[in-house]
Scaffold this motif. Structure first.
Motif, PDB file in Angstrom:
ATOM      1  N   ALA A  80       0.814  -1.062   0.084  1.00  0.00           N
ATOM      2  CA  ALA A  80      -0.031  -0.017  -0.214  1.00  0.00           C
ATOM      3  C   ALA A  80       0.732   1.297   0.070  1.00  0.00           C
ATOM      4  CB  ALA A  80      -0.778  -0.055   1.310  1.00  0.00           C
ATOM      5  N   VAL A  81       1.893   1.576   0.848  1.00  0.00           N
ATOM      6  CA  VAL A  81       2.852   2.505   0.867  1.00  0.00           C
ATOM      7  C   VAL A  81       3.438   2.753  -0.597  1.00  0.00           C
ATOM      8  CG1 VAL A  81       4.735   3.374   2.186  1.00  0.00           C
ATOM      9  CG2 VAL A  81       3.171   2.399   3.466  1.00  0.00           C
ATOM     10  N   SER A  82       4.132   1.749  -0.765  1.00  0.00           N
ATOM     11  CA  SER A  82       4.765   1.696  -2.446  1.00  0.00           C
ATOM     12  C   SER A  82       3.821   2.099  -3.346  1.00  0.00           C
ATOM     13  CB  SER A  82       5.339   0.251  -2.625  1.00  0.00           C
ATOM     14  OG  SER A  82       6.212  -0.369  -1.521  1.00  0.00           O
ATOM     15  N   GLN A  83       2.359   1.501  -3.356  1.00  0.00           N
ATOM     16  CA  GLN A  83       1.717   2.083  -4.544  1.00  0.00           C
ATOM     17  C   GLN A  83       1.509   3.481  -4.306  1.00  0.00           C
ATOM     18  OE1 GLN A  83       0.721   0.130  -7.020  1.00  0.00           O
ATOM     19  NE2 GLN A  83      -0.720   1.635  -8.040  1.00  0.00           N
ATOM     20  N   PHE A  84       1.133   3.816  -3.038  1.00  0.00           N
ATOM     21  CA  PHE A  84       0.734   5.260  -2.937  1.00  0.00           C
ATOM     22  C   PHE A  84       2.021   5.984  -3.571  1.00  0.00           C
ATOM     23  CE2 PHE A  84       1.501   9.014  -0.230  1.00  0.00           C
ATOM     24  CZ  PHE A  84       0.200   9.544  -0.511  1.00  0.00           C
ATOM     25  N   LEU A  85       3.064   5.949  -3.125  1.00  0.00           N
ATOM     26  CA  LEU A  85       4.456   6.594  -3.493  1.00  0.00           C
ATOM     27  C   LEU A  85       4.341   6.597  -5.131  1.00  0.00           C
ATOM     28  CD1 LEU A  85       6.709   6.075  -0.534  1.00  0.00           C
ATOM     29  CD2 LEU A  85       5.514   8.184  -0.910  1.00  0.00           C
ATOM     30  N   TYR A  86       4.238   5.289  -5.754  1.00  0.00           N
ATOM     31  CA  TYR A  86       4.206   5.359  -7.121  1.00  0.00           C
ATOM     32  C   TYR A  86       3.360   6.125  -7.830  1.00  0.00           C
ATOM     33  CZ  TYR A  86       3.438   2.994 -11.740  1.00  0.00           C
ATOM     34  OH  TYR A  86       3.366   3.247 -12.943  1.00  0.00           O
ATOM     35  N   GLU A  87       1.987   6.077  -7.315  1.00  0.00           N
ATOM     36  CA  GLU A  87       0.964   7.008  -7.789  1.00  0.00           C
ATOM     37  C   GLU A  87       1.209   8.574  -7.836  1.00  0.00           C
ATOM     38  OE1 GLU A  87      -2.517   5.633  -5.850  1.00  0.00           O
ATOM     39  OE2 GLU A  87      -2.629   3.863  -6.958  1.00  0.00           O
ATOM     40  N   GLN A  88       1.932   8.759  -6.824  1.00  0.00           N
ATOM     41  CA  GLN A  88       2.380  10.268  -6.552  1.00  0.00           C
ATOM     42  C   GLN A  88       3.422  10.837  -7.594  1.00  0.00           C
ATOM     43  OE1 GLN A  88       0.886  12.421  -4.446  1.00  0.00           O
ATOM     44  NE2 GLN A  88      -0.540  10.922  -3.791  1.00  0.00           N
ATOM     45  N   GLY A  89       4.223   9.792  -8.209  1.00  0.00           N
ATOM     46  CA  GLY A  89       5.278  10.015  -8.936  1.00  0.00           C
ATOM     47  C   GLY A  89       6.572  10.206  -8.272  1.00  0.00           C
ATOM     48  N   ALA A  90       6.458   9.285  -6.949  1.00  0.00           N
ATOM     49  CA  ALA A  90       7.898   9.330  -6.171  1.00  0.00           C
ATOM     50  C   ALA A  90       8.481   8.095  -6.470  1.00  0.00           C
ATOM     51  CB  ALA A  90       7.507   9.173  -4.774  1.00  0.00           C
ATOM     52  N   ASN A  91       9.887   8.181  -6.234  1.00  0.00           N
ATOM     53  CA  ASN A  91      10.942   7.254  -6.631  1.00  0.00           C
ATOM     54  C   ASN A  91      11.310   6.826  -5.219  1.00  0.00           C
ATOM     55  OD1 ASN A  91      12.649   5.378  -7.908  1.00  0.00           O
ATOM     56  ND2 ASN A  91      14.189   6.919  -7.736  1.00  0.00           N
ATOM     57  N   ILE A  92      11.259   5.550  -5.009  1.00  0.00           N
ATOM     58  CA  ILE A  92      11.877   5.066  -3.660  1.00  0.00           C
ATOM     59  C   ILE A  92      13.245   4.764  -3.601  1.00  0.00           C
ATOM     60  CG2 ILE A  92      11.699   3.149  -1.848  1.00  0.00           C
ATOM     61  CD1 ILE A  92       8.683   2.782  -2.495  1.00  0.00           C
ATOM     62  N   VAL A  93      14.215   5.127  -2.788  1.00  0.00           N
ATOM     63  CA  VAL A  93      15.664   5.200  -3.096  1.00  0.00           C
ATOM     64  C   VAL A  93      16.160   4.087  -1.843  1.00  0.00           C
ATOM     65  CG1 VAL A  93      15.850   7.346  -4.222  1.00  0.00           C
ATOM     66  CG2 VAL A  93      15.840   7.337  -1.715  1.00  0.00           C
ATOM     67  N   GLN A  94      15.413   4.083  -0.884  1.00  0.00           N
ATOM     68  CA  GLN A  94      15.552   3.060   0.493  1.00  0.00           C
ATOM     69  C   GLN A  94      14.393   2.741   0.916  1.00  0.00           C
ATOM     70  OE1 GLN A  94      18.468   4.691   3.196  1.00  0.00           O
ATOM     71  NE2 GLN A  94      18.933   2.416   3.813  1.00  0.00           N
ATOM     72  N   SER A  95      14.210   1.314   1.454  1.00  0.00           N
ATOM     73  CA  SER A  95      13.077   1.028   2.323  1.00  0.00           C
ATOM     74  C   SER A  95      13.634  -0.113   3.193  1.00  0.00           C
ATOM     75  CB  SER A  95      12.158   0.601   1.323  1.00  0.00           C
ATOM     76  OG  SER A  95      11.001   0.043   1.995  1.00  0.00           O
ATOM     77  N   ASP A  96      13.254  -0.016   4.519  1.00  0.00           N
ATOM     78  CA  ASP A  96      13.491  -0.896   5.315  1.00  0.00           C
ATOM     79  C   ASP A  96      12.214  -1.221   6.406  1.00  0.00           C
ATOM     80  OD1 ASP A  96      16.621  -0.916   5.463  1.00  0.00           O
ATOM     81  OD2 ASP A  96      16.508   1.114   5.401  1.00  0.00           O
ATOM     82  N   GLN A  97      12.201  -2.425   6.851  1.00  0.00           N
ATOM     83  CA  GLN A  97      11.029  -2.669   7.650  1.00  0.00           C
ATOM     84  C   GLN A  97      11.248  -3.911   8.439  1.00  0.00           C
ATOM     85  OE1 GLN A  97       9.977  -2.560   3.949  1.00  0.00           O
ATOM     86  NE2 GLN A  97      11.052  -4.434   3.782  1.00  0.00           N
ATOM     87  N   TYR A  98      10.495  -3.856   9.495  1.00  0.00           N
ATOM     88  CA  TYR A  98      10.790  -4.943  10.843  1.00  0.00           C
ATOM     89  C   TYR A  98       9.625  -5.211  11.373  1.00  0.00           C
ATOM     90  CZ  TYR A  98      11.924  -6.574  15.328  1.00  0.00           C
ATOM     91  OH  TYR A  98      11.851  -7.064  16.542  1.00  0.00           O
TER      92      TYR A  98
END
Length: 299
Positions: free
Chosen positions: A35-53
């Motif tokens: 959901a977070v990735s799709q939201f940022l993609y729809e905004q035209g953002a480019n994810i450069v780093q992602s971490d989760q735990y």
């Protein structure tokens, strides 16, 4: 003296105008990352780093840090935050978005020992600490010449048992609306609950022992009396419980029965300065999430 020196970190920051960092904590369930990735993609953002735990994928807490670039971020940030609320509400998120180009403003509190202060100043000067050291506040005059050499304002606020409330009032006046983080760099005074409440999870202290061992005063003497074989230092957020706040970073070094108290202190000073500098760096780079009395550090 005016703050005229521009550190290498400040110069490097000029190229981060479109970069942001998002911190998220929520109950774990399927679909959060998507959901977070799709939201940022729809905004035209480019994810450069992602971490989760996740603490437990079958009902524990989930933590996430995402760094992304978005064209014209500054003008679009408010709309981005407003639009993200529908995702946040769906997953019961606690979340924040920070502009990478917005440098956090630090006030360093110090007493007579200079080693932790100097480490922060050196790292800031070298460009390794991506923040603005806005002021140094001390209950002694000892560090004034050193600090002003860096072009940083130095405020002398003496503290005695009789004037403690008045001194803290002055400190609050100096920092109000001007500071994002307070660093207690071997500032040998207890901070009041009122002050802590004003800077919730935004005061970092260095304690000269491997907590929870040897809480309170004279930890090296306590360690020597106990005959420990390891000594350490702990950087933690300050809470009303003395030396009991969420731990950010720790390190240790082996010692022996031959090491007297002064030798323990000498060894400890090196550990303290490195541990504190790491904790401050992680905070200003938005790498820390606090849950209950623990931290999740995406480093």
């Amino acid at each position: 003296m005016s703050h005229s020196y521009q550190s290498p970190a400040s110069q490097a920051h000029e190229g981060k105008g479109n970069r942001a960092r998002m911190l998220i904590s929520c109950p774990d369930k399927a679909g959060i990352v998507a959901a977070v990735s799709q939201f940022l993609y729809e905004q035209g953002a480019n994810i450069v780093q992602s971490d989760q735990y996740t603490m437990d994928p079958t009902g524990g807490m989930f933590f996430m840090r995402v760094e992304f670039d978005l064209h014209e971020l500054e003008s679009r940030l408010s709309a981005l935050q407003e639009d993200f609320t529908r995702i946040a509400d769906r997953f019961s998120m606690r979340w924040s978005i920070f502009r990478a180009a917005r440098r956090k403003r630090i006030a360093i509190f110090v007493s007579k020992e200079d080693h932790c202060l100097l480490e922060l100043l050196w790292q800031w000067q070298a460009g390794d600490l991506d923040a603005d050291i806005s002021m140094v506040i001390s209950n002694h005059e000892d560090m004034r010449a050193t600090v002003e050499t860096f072009g940083i304002p130095y405020h002398y606020v003496p503290v005695t048992a009789e004037t403690k409330a008045e001194a803290e009032k002055k400190q609050r006046e100096l920092t109000a609306g001007k500071i994002d983080l307070i660093v207690l760099a071997r500032y040998m005074q207890i901070v009041s609950p009122k002050f802590i409440e004003q800077y919730h999870n935004r005061i970092i202290n260095i304690h000269h022992s491997f907590l929870p061992a040897f809480v309170g005063g004279k930890p090296y003497q306590q360690a020597y009396n106990r005959g420990v074989k390891l000594i350490g230092a702990t950087a933690h957020y300050v809470t009303e419980e003395l030396d009991g706040g969420p731990i950010i970073e720790q390190d240790v070094q082996r010692v022996s029965h031959r090491d007297e108290v002064n030798e323990l202190k000498r060894i400890g000073r090196h550990i303290e300065r490195i541990v504190l500098a790491r904790a401050v760096k992680w905070h200003v780079e938005d790498r820390l999430l606090v849950y209950q009395n623990k931290t999740v550090a995406f480093v």
